[in-house]
Design a protein around this motif. Structure first.
Motif, PDB file in Angstrom:
ATOM      1  N   GLU A 114       0.869  -1.195   0.000  1.00  0.00           N
ATOM      2  CA  GLU A 114       0.000   0.000   0.000  1.00  0.00           C
ATOM      3  C   GLU A 114       0.894   1.229   0.000  1.00  0.00           C
ATOM      4  O   GLU A 114       0.754   2.124  -0.807  1.00  0.00           O
ATOM      5  N   ARG A 115       1.797   1.267   0.975  1.00  0.00           N
ATOM      6  CA  ARG A 115       2.666   2.429   1.161  1.00  0.00           C
ATOM      7  C   ARG A 115       3.514   2.699  -0.063  1.00  0.00           C
ATOM      8  O   ARG A 115       3.540   3.803  -0.605  1.00  0.00           O
ATOM      9  N   ILE A 116       4.203   1.653  -0.521  1.00  0.00           N
ATOM     10  CA  ILE A 116       5.110   1.808  -1.659  1.00  0.00           C
ATOM     11  C   ILE A 116       4.372   2.294  -2.899  1.00  0.00           C
ATOM     12  O   ILE A 116       4.797   3.235  -3.576  1.00  0.00           O
ATOM     13  N   THR A 117       3.234   1.675  -3.212  1.00  0.00           N
ATOM     14  CA  THR A 117       2.531   2.033  -4.442  1.00  0.00           C
ATOM     15  C   THR A 117       1.977   3.454  -4.379  1.00  0.00           C
ATOM     16  O   THR A 117       2.001   4.175  -5.380  1.00  0.00           O
ATOM     17  N   ALA A 121       3.269   6.260  -7.029  1.00  0.00           N
ATOM     18  CA  ALA A 121       2.290   6.944  -7.863  1.00  0.00           C
ATOM     19  C   ALA A 121       2.476   8.454  -7.733  1.00  0.00           C
ATOM     20  O   ALA A 121       2.575   9.171  -8.736  1.00  0.00           O
ATOM     21  N   GLU A 122       2.571   8.922  -6.504  1.00  0.00           N
ATOM     22  CA  GLU A 122       2.762  10.353  -6.262  1.00  0.00           C
ATOM     23  C   GLU A 122       4.009  10.882  -6.962  1.00  0.00           C
ATOM     24  O   GLU A 122       3.984  11.916  -7.616  1.00  0.00           O
ATOM     25  N   TYR A 126       0.867  10.601 -10.434  1.00  0.00           N
ATOM     26  CA  TYR A 126      -0.410   9.884 -10.514  1.00  0.00           C
ATOM     27  C   TYR A 126      -1.160   9.959  -9.187  1.00  0.00           C
ATOM     28  O   TYR A 126      -0.556   9.951  -8.114  1.00  0.00           O
ATOM     29  N   LEU A 127      -2.481   9.997  -9.301  1.00  0.00           N
ATOM     30  CA  LEU A 127      -3.319   9.833  -8.130  1.00  0.00           C
ATOM     31  C   LEU A 127      -3.652   8.352  -8.027  1.00  0.00           C
ATOM     32  O   LEU A 127      -4.375   7.807  -8.858  1.00  0.00           O
ATOM     33  N   ARG A 128      -3.103   7.680  -7.040  1.00  0.00           N
ATOM     34  CA  ARG A 128      -3.249   6.241  -6.926  1.00  0.00           C
ATOM     35  C   ARG A 128      -4.683   5.823  -6.671  1.00  0.00           C
ATOM     36  O   ARG A 128      -5.365   6.398  -5.818  1.00  0.00           O
TER      37      ARG A 128
END
Lengths: 149, 149
Positions: A114-117, A121-122, A126-128
């Motif tokens: 969760e954290r890594i992605t 993205a940021e 990107y807005l994850r």
DNA sequence: GTAATTGCAAATTCTTTGCACATAT
DNA sequence: ATATGTGCAAAGAATTTGCAATTAC
């Protein structure tokens, strides 16, 4: 949640939407919702027959579409050329291990992802929204030379 | 690596394997290897036509298969119902960010993923082979209200 | 020249759809 | 009763394959 309850949920959904509760719909929902595996449409059809029921292929597709739409079932694409479906359990987000030999699917969860992605993205502007991770490998059974299931 | 060189590599591969170097094969390789995007078979066919060349659909599929087999091209399945292909650049393993609005694909690399996936696989008795991570989100351009490309 | 490729169309695989008949409410 | 579902078979979309004509070497 009790597997029976989930089928009951589907009945409620149908009633609430004034959709007929046909035995085909209930049979298909039972197979899919009470399974702990990731079933293909073929798997569902086979399981149906095995339990003495039957439904046309089109009905299977159409009922699965309903189950996905009402949130009780989740669609998965592991790049095998067809889709798989699994009951939407309480697990909010989980990843998959896919055995490249027998096709077995194992689930796991790792909060680090969760954290890594989100971070990655940021970084790229990107807005994850969500992510999908599939690890391909050989499962314990296949490594020890067991016959493919 | 220079894009032209990569096409030359394909020529070498063909010669080394006593496979005829047809202009179709070279044309298809050029389109695919010199692109910096993730092309579908349709994209390849369109690009071919746009540059004044042509090749039967079957030839496109067969040539892409060759390019994948010799390691110059990598196959990707983003669950869109068809496959995409990208040149195998020097990036040994990389992940994808997919814009759910315009379909744009951005690549990134994060070594932590290698570690985590290997560890997780082991934990569940799997021998890790590879993994695939796709983060779905909205890219910067789409967030700022740009028209979808 | 000869073996391999090409292109087309037919075949395959997964999935969707149209429509006459059957069923749930 | 009547609106909706069901099953079949046909249609679709992506991809593969068989085979006569063509091309690379």
């Amino acid at each position: 949640m009790d597997p029976g309850d989930v089928v009951e949920r589907f009945r409620e959904y149908l009633r609430d939407h004034n959709l007929p509760v046909t035995h085909q719909r209930v049979d298909i929902a039972r197979v899919l919702l009470q399974s702990d595996r990731h079933l293909s449409v073929e798997d569902v059809t086979r399981e149906l027959r095995r339990s003495g029921h039957r439904a046309g292929l089109a009905t299977v597709y159409r009922t699965i579409e309903l189950l996905v739409k009402c949130g009780l079932v989740v669609e998965r694409d592991f790049g095998e050329g067809f889709k798989r479906f699994e009951p939407a359990r309480d697990i909010p987000q989980h990843e998959h291990l896919l055995c490249t030999t027998c096709g077995r699917v194992t689930e796991f969860r790792d909060e680090r992802l969760e954290r890594i992605t989100t971070l990655v993205a940021e970084t790229h502007g990107y807005l994850r929204q969500r992510h999908r991770l599939v690890i391909h490998g050989v499962c314990a059974a296949c490594r020890s030379g067991a016959p493919p299931s």
